[in-house]
Design an enzyme around this catalytic site. Structure first.
Site, PDB file in Angstrom:
ATOM      1  N   HIS A   1      12.892  12.950   3.720  1.00 28.54           N
ATOM      2  CA  HIS A   1      13.784  13.794   2.915  1.00 28.54           C
ATOM      3  C   HIS A   1      13.530  13.663   1.413  1.00 28.54           C
ATOM      4  CE1 HIS A   1      17.359  10.828   2.005  1.00 28.54           C
ATOM      5  NE2 HIS A   1      16.196  10.226   1.898  1.00 28.54           N
TER       6      HIS A   1
ATOM      7  N   GLY B   1       0.821  -1.200   0.000  1.00 28.71           N
ATOM      8  CA  GLY B   1       0.000   0.000   0.000  1.00 28.71           C
ATOM      9  C   GLY B   1       0.852   1.246   0.000  1.00 28.71           C
ATOM     10  N   ASP B   2       0.185   2.395   0.166  1.00 25.03           N
ATOM     11  CA  ASP B   2       0.902   3.662   0.189  1.00 25.03           C
ATOM     12  C   ASP B   2       0.741   4.317   1.554  1.00 25.03           C
ATOM     13  OD1 ASP B   2      -1.657   4.788   0.215  1.00 25.03           O
ATOM     14  OD2 ASP B   2      -1.618   5.255  -1.922  1.00 25.03           O
ATOM     15  N   PHE B   3       1.173   5.581   1.651  1.00 25.76           N
ATOM     16  CA  PHE B   3       1.183   6.251   2.944  1.00 25.76           C
ATOM     17  C   PHE B   3      -0.213   6.429   3.532  1.00 25.76           C
ATOM     18  CE2 PHE B   3       5.158   8.005   0.984  1.00 25.76           C
ATOM     19  CZ  PHE B   3       6.041   7.392   1.864  1.00 25.76           C
TER      20      PHE B   3
END
Length: 232
Positions: free
Chosen positions: A131, A112-114
């Site tokens: 960063h 999945g993603d954030f």
């Protein structure tokens, strides 16, 4: 020619991560290059929040790559459980890597993603993730973390922090590299503190790591967590 645009995207016509996702050999090379700097992780398993969670707690590794940091943490704390959140093309690499270390039974793999940060963990960590992104995206990522974190959970952020006094640091060279490669940047500790605050988190502490790294410890802002202290 100066364009003000991300050099990688200008050259390849897409962002760094989408480009690597379509090329398994490049993706594997990238993961190996990230692991080459893993000496930065050496002191992390002894961090107090991991010691406190060691008796059966759960650590959530967000965008943890091939699982190198999670492997070190699970090896140091045999009663800890791990959750690795990563893109689908990286999950299988991490599954093989952590399986070879004997940690499959204690690790859950989430593709999945954030926006899909798993809820209910005891310790969350973002290692060399923030960063990569500009401030707006960092705030968004941190807000996803804060929403998933119980009030008692801890967040550990591993980054190279720019020195406040302008002294020599690897972070300065990485600042230029991240700007050209992905449009990201390195930041000072007070800059991270502001990003945390915008996401409902407070910077509790900062400790040095090898290779000019730092681990920033944050918690959710609440009745018992309203202060912030950090070294610059």
């Amino acid at each position: 020619m100066l364009t003000g645009q991300v050099a990688f995207e200008q050259r390849f016509g897409e962002n760094h991560f989408d480009h690597f996702a379509r090329d398994p050999e490049l993706a594997e090379l990238f993961d190996r290059s990230m692991a080459a700097g893993s000496r930065m992780f050496d002191p992390l398993p002894a961090h107090p929040v991991l010691i406190a969670a060691a008796e059966g707690g759960t650590v959530v590794d967000i965008a943890g790559g091939n699982g190198e940091l999670l492997r070190r943490i699970l090896s140091a704390h045999p009663r800890l459980h791990g959750i690795l959140l990563e893109r689908p093309h990286t999950i299988e690499t991490a599954r093989r890597f952590l399986g070879a270390a004997g940690h499959t039974a204690r690790c859950t793999f989430r593709a999945g993603d954030f926006a899909e940060v798993p809820a209910g963990g005891d310790v969350y960590h973002l290692s060399r993730v923030l960063h990569v992104w500009d401030d707006d995206r960092c705030r968004e990522i941190l807000r996803h973390c804060a929403r998933a974190m119980p009030d008692t959970a801890d967040l550990l952020v591993v980054e190279r922090v720019l020195p406040a006094d302008g002294s020599a640091s690897l972070a300065t060279a990485w600042d230029l590299h991240m700007m050209c490669d992905v449009g990201g940047r390195e930041r000072r500790a007070d800059h991270y503190a502001r990003l945390f605050a915008d996401a409902g988190l407070t910077l509790v502490d900062r400790a040095p790591l090898p290779l000019d790294g730092s681990v920033l410890h944050a918690r959710k802002i609440g009745p018992t967590n309203t202060g912030s202290r950090s070294s610059s």
